[in-house]
Design a protein around this motif. Structure first.
Motif, mmCIF file in Angstrom:
data_model
loop_
_atom_site.group_PDB
_atom_site.id
_atom_site.type_symbol
_atom_site.label_atom_id
_atom_site.label_comp_id
_atom_site.label_asym_id
_atom_site.label_seq_id
_atom_site.Cartn_x
_atom_site.Cartn_y
_atom_site.Cartn_z
ATOM 1 N N LYS A 90 0.816 -1.222 0.000
ATOM 2 C CA LYS A 90 0.000 0.000 0.000
ATOM 3 C C LYS A 90 0.848 1.270 0.000
ATOM 4 N N LYS A 106 3.274 4.103 -1.298
ATOM 5 C CA LYS A 106 3.606 4.676 -2.599
ATOM 6 C C LYS A 106 5.091 4.483 -2.896
ATOM 7 N N LYS A 107 5.402 4.359 -4.189
ATOM 8 C CA LYS A 107 6.767 4.019 -4.593
ATOM 9 C C LYS A 107 7.800 5.020 -4.082
ATOM 10 N N ASP A 108 7.541 6.317 -4.226
ATOM 11 C CA ASP A 108 8.522 7.319 -3.790
ATOM 12 C C ASP A 108 8.771 7.239 -2.289
ATOM 13 N N GLU A 109 7.695 7.094 -1.515
ATOM 14 C CA GLU A 109 7.851 6.998 -0.062
ATOM 15 C C GLU A 109 8.587 5.718 0.320
ATOM 16 N N LYS A 145 6.138 -0.884 -9.189
ATOM 17 C CA LYS A 145 4.768 -1.105 -8.731
ATOM 18 C C LYS A 145 3.964 -1.941 -9.728
#
Length: 251
Positions: free
Chosen positions: A17, A19-22, A44
């Motif tokens: 769940k 996000k990719k950047d985080e 993702k």
């Protein structure tokens, strides 16, 4: 089958769940303590969800990271870590062993497309079975190892140098159970700091300051436990240009 140690570790069982950047910034925050990170790859796509690759400059760094972080609770899920099966592209290029993959996939697809058109007209080429190497293999490696470097590692020179004089001027307070953290990067989150500090005994909570992204407070059960975390993470870099400054909080 055992996999030989190399510069890249493969991580799975990650929280899908996030996000990719985080995810990439958080992975950098907890793994950069083991050595210089050259790249982090997190995709993702349906096939790669919940997985990531962390590429270290040194094999020892990768080995220490694997040993120390195996089972570490990362966004409420224990990480499963192993060495990657082969060198990433960036490491292969450093070693001089990188071989450009043959650029046949597009031609192959074009050939297959033209064959389909011929078949639809009632023609059956005799050599239709000659072009049958597995496309899956040639497509799997590039996405894993060719992703763009994470944004947290993007070059952003001088800020930390400018901040250093002001930080060194902070007077040292008597030991107590609350730590005062300064020089944090803008993208710092409560979760990132919690993952850094909860590996130390006695960790209680992280408190961010509304309207200030560069400072935070971290509380432990005792001043001794707080001191141990302070010594271990002093000058730890959440990003390449932001070395944390940790002092005991003023009471």
């Amino acid at each position: 089958m055992s996999i030989h140690p190399n510069h890249t570790i493969y991580i799975n069982n990650l929280n899908e769940k996030i996000k990719k950047d985080e995810l990439k910034k958080s992975l950098y925050a907890i793994f950069s303590q083991f050595g210089q990170i050259l790249d982090i790859v997190a995709l993702k796509t349906l096939k790669m969800r919940g997985q990531a690759f962390v590429i270290f400059k040194e094999i020892n760094s990768a080995a220490n990271a694997l040993r120390s972080m195996q089972g570490f609770p990362f966004y409420d899920k224990p990480m499963r870590i192993q060495f990657a099966k082969k060198d990433s592209e960036v490491i292969a290029k450093l070693k001089g062993t990188w071989v450009e993959p043959p650029k046949r996939s597009r031609d192959k697809h074009d050939d297959e497309g033209s064959k389909r058109k011929k078949k639809s007209k009632g023609q059956t080429p005799a050599d239709s079975n000659a072009q049958g190497p597995p496309p899956q293999i040639t497509q799997r490696a590039p996405p894993q190892l060719n992703a763009a470097p994470m944004s947290a590692a993007a070059p952003a020179p001088p800020p930390s140098a400018a901040a250093a004089p002001a930080l060194s001027a902070i007077p040292e307070q008597p030991p107590n159970q609350i730590l005062f953290i300064t020089n944090l990067p803008e993208e710092t989150t409560e979760m990132m700091l919690s993952m850094l500090f909860n590996q130390f005994p006695g960790f209680k909570e992280v408190r961010l300051v509304p309207g200030r992204h560069d400072i935070a407070f971290v509380e432990f059960e005792t001043d001794v436990q707080a001191g141990a975390a302070k010594d271990a993470l002093q000058s730890f870099k959440i990003t390449p240009t932001n070395a944390m400054k940790i002092t005991f909080a003023k009471k």
